[in-house]
Design a protein around this motif. Structure first.
Motif, PDB file in Angstrom:
ATOM      1  N   ALA A 160       0.861  -1.182   0.000  1.00 39.04           N
ATOM      2  CA  ALA A 160       0.000   0.000   0.000  1.00 39.04           C
ATOM      3  C   ALA A 160       0.900   1.236   0.000  1.00 39.04           C
ATOM      4  CB  ALA A 160      -0.936  -0.045   1.207  1.00 39.04           C
ATOM      5  N   SER A 161       0.548   2.255   0.778  1.00 38.48           N
ATOM      6  CA  SER A 161       1.304   3.505   0.766  1.00 38.48           C
ATOM      7  C   SER A 161       0.797   4.404   1.888  1.00 38.48           C
ATOM      8  CB  SER A 161       1.101   4.208  -0.583  1.00 38.48           C
ATOM      9  OG  SER A 161       1.599   5.527  -0.582  1.00 38.48           O
ATOM     10  N   LEU A 162       1.588   5.423   2.236  1.00 37.32           N
ATOM     11  CA  LEU A 162       1.048   6.470   3.092  1.00 37.32           C
ATOM     12  C   LEU A 162      -0.184   7.094   2.445  1.00 37.32           C
ATOM     13  CD1 LEU A 162       4.150   8.452   4.431  1.00 37.32           C
ATOM     14  CD2 LEU A 162       2.824   6.667   5.577  1.00 37.32           C
ATOM     15  N   LEU A 163      -0.233   7.054   1.115  1.00 38.20           N
ATOM     16  CA  LEU A 163      -1.375   7.613   0.403  1.00 38.20           C
ATOM     17  C   LEU A 163      -2.555   6.645   0.369  1.00 38.20           C
ATOM     18  CD1 LEU A 163       0.364   9.651  -2.416  1.00 38.20           C
ATOM     19  CD2 LEU A 163      -0.354  10.338  -0.131  1.00 38.20           C
ATOM     20  N   SER A 164      -2.488   5.597   1.175  1.00 35.28           N
ATOM     21  CA  SER A 164      -3.680   4.833   1.519  1.00 35.28           C
ATOM     22  C   SER A 164      -4.453   5.552   2.627  1.00 35.28           C
ATOM     23  CB  SER A 164      -3.304   3.429   1.999  1.00 35.28           C
ATOM     24  OG  SER A 164      -2.674   2.696   0.976  1.00 35.28           O
ATOM     25  N   PHE A 165      -3.799   6.545   3.262  1.00 34.96           N
ATOM     26  CA  PHE A 165      -4.392   7.289   4.377  1.00 34.96           C
ATOM     27  C   PHE A 165      -4.535   8.779   4.084  1.00 34.96           C
ATOM     28  CE2 PHE A 165      -1.640   3.879   5.972  1.00 34.96           C
ATOM     29  CZ  PHE A 165      -2.553   3.100   6.659  1.00 34.96           C
ATOM     30  N   GLN A 166      -3.684   9.289   3.197  1.00 38.47           N
ATOM     31  CA  GLN A 166      -3.631  10.726   2.934  1.00 38.47           C
ATOM     32  C   GLN A 166      -3.964  11.008   1.466  1.00 38.47           C
ATOM     33  OE1 GLN A 166       0.523  11.134   4.325  1.00 38.47           O
ATOM     34  NE2 GLN A 166      -0.280  12.368   6.004  1.00 38.47           N
ATOM     35  N   ALA A 180       2.521  -0.336   4.241  1.00 41.12           N
ATOM     36  CA  ALA A 180       2.425   1.030   3.731  1.00 41.12           C
ATOM     37  C   ALA A 180       3.777   1.709   3.917  1.00 41.12           C
ATOM     38  CB  ALA A 180       1.324   1.808   4.449  1.00 41.12           C
ATOM     39  N   PRO A 181       4.619   1.695   2.885  1.00 44.27           N
ATOM     40  CA  PRO A 181       5.913   2.363   3.020  1.00 44.27           C
ATOM     41  C   PRO A 181       5.742   3.866   3.131  1.00 44.27           C
ATOM     42  CG  PRO A 181       5.881   0.825   1.160  1.00 44.27           C
ATOM     43  CD  PRO A 181       4.468   1.025   1.594  1.00 44.27           C
ATOM     44  N   GLY A 182       6.642   4.479   3.885  1.00 41.16           N
ATOM     45  CA  GLY A 182       6.680   5.928   3.948  1.00 41.16           C
ATOM     46  C   GLY A 182       7.460   6.492   2.776  1.00 41.16           C
ATOM     47  N   TYR A 183       8.134   7.590   2.997  1.00 39.98           N
ATOM     48  CA  TYR A 183       8.917   8.212   1.931  1.00 39.98           C
ATOM     49  C   TYR A 183      10.236   7.455   1.771  1.00 39.98           C
ATOM     50  CZ  TYR A 183       5.619  12.010   1.474  1.00 39.98           C
ATOM     51  OH  TYR A 183       4.482  12.730   1.217  1.00 39.98           O
ATOM     52  N   MET A 184      10.308   6.684   0.690  1.00 37.64           N
ATOM     53  CA  MET A 184      11.437   5.795   0.458  1.00 37.64           C
ATOM     54  C   MET A 184      12.324   6.350  -0.656  1.00 37.64           C
ATOM     55  SD  MET A 184      10.208   3.704   2.672  1.00 37.64           S
ATOM     56  CE  MET A 184      11.410   2.375   2.621  1.00 37.64           C
ATOM     57  N   GLY A 238      -5.793  -8.469   7.912  1.00 37.53           N
ATOM     58  CA  GLY A 238      -6.484  -7.251   7.525  1.00 37.53           C
ATOM     59  C   GLY A 238      -5.800  -5.982   8.002  1.00 37.53           C
ATOM     60  N   HIS A 239      -4.519  -6.067   8.292  1.00 36.72           N
ATOM     61  CA  HIS A 239      -3.774  -4.938   8.866  1.00 36.72           C
ATOM     62  C   HIS A 239      -2.924  -4.253   7.797  1.00 36.72           C
ATOM     63  CE1 HIS A 239      -1.809  -2.525  11.894  1.00 36.72           C
ATOM     64  NE2 HIS A 239      -0.629  -2.958  11.512  1.00 36.72           N
ATOM     65  N   VAL A 240      -2.846  -2.942   7.861  1.00 35.35           N
ATOM     66  CA  VAL A 240      -1.943  -2.168   7.005  1.00 35.35           C
ATOM     67  C   VAL A 240      -0.802  -1.669   7.883  1.00 35.35           C
ATOM     68  CG1 VAL A 240      -1.711  -0.247   5.400  1.00 35.35           C
ATOM     69  CG2 VAL A 240      -3.882  -1.497   5.533  1.00 35.35           C
ATOM     70  N   LEU A 241       0.358  -2.291   7.743  1.00 37.04           N
ATOM     71  CA  LEU A 241       1.518  -2.001   8.583  1.00 37.04           C
ATOM     72  C   LEU A 241       2.302  -0.830   7.993  1.00 37.04           C
ATOM     73  CD1 LEU A 241       3.476  -2.675  10.890  1.00 37.04           C
ATOM     74  CD2 LEU A 241       4.509  -4.398   9.392  1.00 37.04           C
ATOM     75  N   VAL A 242       2.322   0.279   8.713  1.00 35.27           N
ATOM     76  CA  VAL A 242       3.015   1.475   8.237  1.00 35.27           C
ATOM     77  C   VAL A 242       4.487   1.396   8.604  1.00 35.27           C
ATOM     78  CG1 VAL A 242       3.140   3.984   8.397  1.00 35.27           C
ATOM     79  CG2 VAL A 242       0.916   2.838   8.443  1.00 35.27           C
ATOM     80  N   VAL A 243       5.346   1.601   7.614  1.00 34.87           N
ATOM     81  CA  VAL A 243       6.796   1.622   7.823  1.00 34.87           C
ATOM     82  C   VAL A 243       7.270   2.966   7.276  1.00 34.87           C
ATOM     83  CG1 VAL A 243       8.986   0.445   7.407  1.00 34.87           C
ATOM     84  CG2 VAL A 243       6.867  -0.883   7.518  1.00 34.87           C
ATOM     85  N   ASP A 244       7.242   3.982   8.129  1.00 31.53           N
ATOM     86  CA  ASP A 244       7.407   5.358   7.625  1.00 31.53           C
ATOM     87  C   ASP A 244       8.369   6.218   8.444  1.00 31.53           C
ATOM     88  OD1 ASP A 244       5.954   5.749   9.943  1.00 31.53           O
ATOM     89  OD2 ASP A 244       4.451   7.060   9.025  1.00 31.53           O
ATOM     90  N   GLY A 245       9.130   5.626   9.358  1.00 29.47           N
ATOM     91  CA  GLY A 245      10.045   6.425  10.167  1.00 29.47           C
ATOM     92  C   GLY A 245       9.345   7.344  11.151  1.00 29.47           C
ATOM     93  N   GLY A 246       8.010   7.189  11.283  1.00 30.60           N
ATOM     94  CA  GLY A 246       7.258   8.010  12.205  1.00 30.60           C
ATOM     95  C   GLY A 246       6.456   9.133  11.567  1.00 30.60           C
ATOM     96  N   TRP A 247       6.424   9.183  10.215  1.00 28.90           N
ATOM     97  CA  TRP A 247       5.743  10.274   9.506  1.00 28.90           C
ATOM     98  C   TRP A 247       4.312  10.492  10.012  1.00 28.90           C
ATOM     99  CZ3 TRP A 247       6.445  13.916   5.552  1.00 28.90           C
ATOM    100  CH2 TRP A 247       5.281  14.392   4.943  1.00 28.90           C
ATOM    101  N   LEU A 248       3.532   9.426  10.096  1.00 25.55           N
ATOM    102  CA  LEU A 248       2.128   9.585  10.478  1.00 25.55           C
ATOM    103  C   LEU A 248       1.948   9.941  11.956  1.00 25.55           C
ATOM    104  CD1 LEU A 248       0.223   6.756   8.556  1.00 25.55           C
ATOM    105  CD2 LEU A 248       0.290   9.190   8.045  1.00 25.55           C
ATOM    106  N   ALA A 249       2.990   9.768  12.731  1.00 20.80           N
ATOM    107  CA  ALA A 249       2.904  10.113  14.145  1.00 20.80           C
ATOM    108  C   ALA A 249       2.967  11.626  14.362  1.00 20.80           C
ATOM    109  CB  ALA A 249       4.023   9.439  14.940  1.00 20.80           C
ATOM    110  N   ARG A 250       3.434  12.369  13.371  1.00 19.70           N
ATOM    111  CA  ARG A 250       3.578  13.821  13.520  1.00 19.70           C
ATOM    112  C   ARG A 250       2.220  14.500  13.361  1.00 19.70           C
ATOM    113  NH1 ARG A 250       8.794  16.317  13.091  1.00 19.70           N
ATOM    114  NH2 ARG A 250       9.921  15.208  14.711  1.00 19.70           N
TER     115      ARG A 250
END
Length: 249
Positions: free
Chosen positions: A140-146, A183-187, A237-249
């Motif tokens: 997926a992607s961070l853009l599955s949420f944004q 869901a990869p972050g900015y790679m 059914g889980h979307v595992l975010v791997v983003d260095g903390g991007w969505l936590a901000r």
């Protein structure tokens, strides 16, 4: 206690394994013990194949443009080996103002990112459900949420990837198949070349990431091994975010 991350005796099919995230995922699965089927464009996956061979794993290369949906069914019939793990990684992005997106560009992005992922899930998930076990990992992607900026088709496709991940988890979970997504972050991959080349945009992105850096393809490999392994037997059914903390901000 046996290693829950051990993938010996399992066969994984990875799409788009010639470079970037797909390459790292395929090699990571091989290091965990899995044999591989690499599915992607002709001439793109030989280096990955050679690395996996050097690791002592069995590997097969299958040439396919995943946007050719009729060919997906034919290839599924040709891959007679039992596939225990499916990783839908192949993806494309098109950057343009929403008002300027062409029908051709829209359909290309959605055909590769969404339609191909679903039809591959269908073809390889069906026998998993019949056998009573299997793992499907969609990218997926961070853009599955944004919403993103200037990537309307990509955003639509990745929202939908998260949706079908949950829908298939509901259907196939009771039959022993776990369907999840990463869901990869900015790679630092080809898809973000334009962003990284823009000093202002790159700086703004890095300032929001608590880890303080762009992600690498290797950062995704561990997540893929986890979701493909017995360690994730109760993750569905889980979307595992791997983003260095991007969505936590």
């Amino acid at each position: 206690m046996s290693d829950p991350f051990d993938l010996h005796g399992r066969r994984a099919l990875v799409t788009g394994a010639g470079r970037g995230l797909g390459h790292a995922i395929a090699v990571g699965l091989a290091r965990a013990g899995a044999d591989l089927v690499l599915l992607g464009r002709k001439g793109s996956q030989e280096q990955t194949r050679d690395e996996i061979t050097d690791l002592g794993r069995d590997v097969r290369v299958v040439d396919l443009d995943v946007s050719d949906h009729d060919a997906i069914e034919r290839v599924a019939d040709e891959v007679t080996e039992s596939v225990d793990i499916l990783v839908n990684n192949a993806g494309v992005i098109d950057r343009a103002d929403a008002a300027d997106v062409t029908r051709q560009a829209w359909h290309r992005v959605v055909d590769v990112n969404l339609h191909a992922a679903f039809f591959l899930c269908q073809e390889f998930g069906r026998p998993m459900a019949e056998r009573g076990h299997g793992k499907i990992v969609n990218v997926a992607s961070l853009l599955s949420f944004q919403g993103g900026i200037r990537v309307a088709a990509y955003t639509a496709s990745k929202h939908a990837v998260a949706g079908i991940t949950k829908a298939l988890a509901n259907e196939w979970g009771p039959r022993g198949v776990q369907v999840n997504a990463i869901a990869p972050g900015y790679m630092a991959t080809d898809n973000t070349t334009a962003l990284r080349a823009d000093p202002d945009r790159s700086r703004a992105i890095l300032e929001r990431i608590p880890a303080g850096r762009w992600g690498t393809a290797a950062d995704i490999a561990g997540a893929a091994v986890f979701l493909s392994s017995a360690a994730a037997d109760y993750v569905n059914g889980h979307v595992l975010v791997v983003d260095g903390g991007w969505l936590a901000r």
